[in-house]
Enzyme design. Structure first.
Site, short mmCIF file in Angstrom:
data_model
loop_
_atom_site.label_atom_id
_atom_site.label_comp_id
_atom_site.label_asym_id
_atom_site.label_seq_id
_atom_site.Cartn_x
_atom_site.Cartn_y
_atom_site.Cartn_z
CG ASP A 1 -12.64 -9.95 -1.78
OD1 ASP A 1 -12.60 -11.02 -1.16
OD2 ASP A 1 -12.21 -8.89 -1.32
NE ARG B 1 -3.46 -2.77 0.99
CZ ARG B 1 -4.46 -3.27 0.29
NH1 ARG B 1 -4.92 -2.63 -0.76
NH2 ARG B 1 -5.02 -4.42 0.63
CG MET C 1 -3.39 -39.39 -11.86
SD MET C 1 -1.87 -38.88 -11.06
CE MET C 1 -2.46 -37.55 -10.05
#
Length: 790
Positions: free
Chosen positions: A169, A91, A666
């Site tokens: 988000d 920041r 797999m």
């Protein structure tokens, strides 16, 4: 296989010489950022530009010096599978000030940088746009202060910005998925799956708190993917009295024999009055009202951690390449853009349009206009919410419509992760629509043997996280047993059919369509959902199960490469499944950072193999320690995995040694990925709503029965580019290579040059899909919703 003529862009014409591109990551970290940085660096170098890292985000740009470092091809090796951001993020209050941006401009001009690729959230991208708008004024100030020469103003007259959204988000409008979201969902679902086992052992209720201070995407999609009993998100505050309703639902599920309850809470969850709803509040409520043994798990930053998923690596790689192309095409009048994902396509959108709509969402929520906020989030978010409500909340019998229709669902072909999620969704949506649902065991083999039973709402509880096929699935086609199947349909009065499966399911539906002329029992609505790890079904870009298989391949390749860490130089030859379809080898190779991927669709000979070995040998001599080569199982009957392994072993003597690995079954096993759970759930819900519509349209009241014999009553539901489309199967015949069981045209072939470019090959690159700048669309029509991909 010949590809259609498309606009091509060649290495010689992609001249970015003289351009300097800088890449930075800003704000919170997100898995996949490193894949994006790697793609920007390598594509930038590929087109002849100088590329720079800016370490520590905007702080590094303001501080300058060693924080701005020229990148080389080798400097981004081995970072594809690393989470977080290796170039750092911070920041930066200073950059928010005019003085800070003046310092940043000075540091960029010193390196001749006028092209910025910013990977971050809306705050980081907004800051970049402000910086771009102020650029000419900042240069003038620098000249006035004597810090740069006057001719620099003309030389560096415009700053070009392209953004990529890195945010777990998924809170940025204009894109269906942001970099890091899918990986965060992986972390959440891993925890949920683990918790479910202990919760069942002790008959517990678990309250999970996930990230999402302003956006409930992670909570909503993880609730959809695990079949949670209740979800609380900022965009959909519960109605007053929600406490009693939630407790009633939990009590009802326990009374039906369920041993656990899962409640998912977004950290920003609120009620209708704006009061926060915390995980602690929910726990206390359940304990007080129901007395259930209840535990809280707060996932926190574990959601940001870990290795990026296959989806995020591919998304970030595609976006990184697109960002460089966008920077090459910018002019002084081009607005700053953000590279986004719509459906299965990368698009460019005006940065500030996306930012403004993202801010509109918050304003709507602040004003308690929650329905508007949900719509502004986009069609993907809206569909997730609608589907969750449809599946999670069972209506009382008295409120259900009565259709008197019987709908059968079955799995056909090889098992694929996500099949069970699709069946669960079909059963619950069908019951909500008023139908009686029937499950057929073991595909059409079970059908003609009469292995048909009614399946109820509670019977499919907990199915979303189960791998394989709980119904059982076989490759048996119906043609030989069509008379017995017709008899079973008549006996059980089956009015519609939903088939979940791969290429055999497609062939089966064609056979049933053709059998309509002989047996009226097949004159009913029939729909197929593509579910196969091979992703070889015509009519769809994506199939249920393919994402889980890709993740299995990528995780294994990561481990295999790591096994050679610290040893001498080594090349791994990996064989993938897929039949004649090279999807897993190609896209898995892109996600794993492969040096080559051999597939049937792109014929190769001994000269190509030799050229690949020589190319890898040169790379091994200079810097890289490990090489990765993928081979699709049926790419060539003579150039087998053993042959390629022996060739590389012989030709690499003195430089590297080789190892081989056949991944085998797999790739078909394991719990389904969040993508496959969500994709299977949503397209199945859409298919059942189509079935209901067709049943209503084709019911003949005079005869008291359903009669559907048109082409559009026998469809495959697939995702094509940006759209989910119902396509008559008979119309897909011409698009299909039945001998090799693949579509004649496959979109992912356009990604192969991208893999080659990132592996340092000189090749042509198809830019026919590289878009012109589009505008943010507020309300897309429902039929254009390709966003169900997640």
């Amino acid at each position: 296989m010949a590809q259609p003529d498309t606009k091509k862009i060649f290495f010689e014409n992609l001249s970015g010489t003289g351009k300097a591109i800088a890449v930075l990551t800003s704000g919170g970290d997100a898995q996949g950022m490193n894949a994006a940085v790697r793609a920007v660096v390598r594509m930038g170098l590929y087109v002849g530009a100088k590329v720079y890292f800016i370490h520590e985000g905007y702080q590094g740009m303001v501080d300058g010096g060693e924080n701005i470092e020229e990148a080389s091809w080798e400097s981004v090796s081995s970072m594809l599978q690393v989470g977080g951001t290796v170039i750092g993020s911070a920041r930066c209050k200073e950059f928010r000030s005019h003085e800070g941006r003046l310092k940043a401009a000075h540091n960029l001009v010193l390196q001749g940088i006028t092209n910025l690729c910013v990977i971050g959230g809306d705050g980081s991208l907004t800051g970049a746009n402000l910086f771009r708008e102020e650029w000419s004024g900042l240069l003038t100030e620098l000249v006035d202060q004597g810090l740069i020469e006057a001719d620099a103003v003309q030389k560096y007259s415009a700053l070009h910005i392209v953004g990529m959204v890195g945010s777990i988000d998924n809170d940025f409008c204009g894109t269906d998925m942001t970099i890091g979201t899918d990986s965060a969902l992986h972390r959440i679902i891993e925890v949920v799956d683990a918790i479910m086992t202990t919760a069942q052992s002790h008959q517990r209720t678990f309250v999970l708190e996930v990230m999402g201070r302003h956006c409930g995407y992670l909570a909503l999609v993880s609730a959809l993917a695990c079949g949670a009993d209740w979800v609380l998100i900022p965009e959909m505050p519960p109605e007053d009295g929600w406490e009693d309703k939630m407790c009633q639902k939990l009590s009802a599920t326990r009374s039906r024999g369920t041993r656990l309850n899962i409640i998912i809470v977004a950290e920003g969850a609120i009620d209708r009055h704006g009061t926060p709803i915390t995980s602690g509040i929910v726990k206390d409520l359940v304990v007080k009202c129901l007395g259930f043994d209840t535990r809280v798990t707060i996932l926190g930053h574990v959601q940001r951690g870990g290795t990026p998923s296959a989806f995020d690596r591919i998304l970030a790689s595609r976006m990184g390449v697109e960002a460089v192309l966008a920077l090459l095409e910018t002019t002084a009048n081009t607005p700053a853009c953000v590279v986004s994902l719509r459906g299965n396509q990368s698009v460019r959108l005006p940065l500030m349009e996306c930012v403004q709509m993202t801010q509109e969402v918050q304003r709507a929520m602040d004003g308690k206009r929650f329905e508007e906020a949900v719509k502004l989030r986009g069609r993907s978010f809206e569909n997730n919410l609608r589907t969750y409500k449809l599946l999670a909340h069972r209506k009382p019998e008295s409120e259900l419509p009565v259709s008197n229709f019987n709908v059968a669902v079955l799995n056909v072909g090889a098992p694929a992760a996500g099949m069970n999620a699709a069946v669960r969704s079909a059963v619950r949506v069908g019951i909500s629509e008023g139908h009686k649902m029937f499950a057929v065991s073991d595909g059409f083999e079970g059908f003609y043997k009469g292995q048909i039973r009614e399946i109820k709402w509670a019977d499919v509880g907990g199915w979303t996280g189960q791998g394989g096929s709980l119904l059982g699935t076989k490759r048996t086609l119906p043609a030989k047993h069509v008379e017995k199947i017709a008899e079973q349909m008549r006996m059980n009065n089956i009015n519609a059919l939903l088939i979940v499966g791969g290429f055999e399911a497609f062939e089966s539906l064609l056979q049933l369509y053709e059998a309509r002329t002989t047996y009226e029992e097949f004159c009913i609505p029939m729909c197929m959902l593509p579910a196969t790890i091979s992703n070889n079904v015509p009519g769809t870009d994506l199939s249920i199960g393919a994402d889980t298989a890709l993740n299995a391949i990528v995780e294994t390749c990561d481990r295999i490469k790591q096994s050679a860490s610290g040893t001498k130089r080594r090349v791994f030859i990996i064989e993938t499944m897929g039949g004649y379809c090279g999807y897993l080898a190609s896209v898995g190779g892109l996600a794993a950072g492969a040096d080559a991927a051999y597939i049937y669709e792109e014929p190769f000979d001994i000269k190509d193999l030799q050229a690949n070995v020589e190319h890898l040998t040169e790379k091994m001599k200079t810097s890289i320690q490990r090489g990765l080569v993928l081979r699709n199982e049926n790419c060539n009957e003579n150039y087998t995995t053993d042959f390629i392994y022996q060739l590389y072993s012989e030709e690499g003597k003195g430089v590297f040694d080789s190892r081989k690995n056949v991944l085998g079954h797999m790739q078909q096993g394991g719990a389904p990925s969040p993508f496959d759970r969500n994709f299977g759930t949503k397209i199945s819900a859409k298919a059942m709503q189509w079935v209901t519509k067709k049943l209503t349209e084709t019911f003949r009241h005079g005869k008291g029965r359903v009669f559907a014999n048109t082409e559009d009553s026998c469809c495959l539901l697939g995702m094509r580019r940006r759209a989910l489309v119902f396509q008559p199967v008979v119309q897909l015949k011409d698009e299909t290579d039945f001998v090799h069981r693949i579509p004649k045209e496959q979109w992912w072939l356009k990604l192969r040059p991208l893999m080659k470019i990132l592996a340092k090959y000189k090749t042509s690159y198809d830019v026919s899909d590289s878009g012109q700048l589009e505008h943010v669309i507020r309300n897309r029509p429902k039929e254009s919703d390709g966003s169900v991909a997640m």
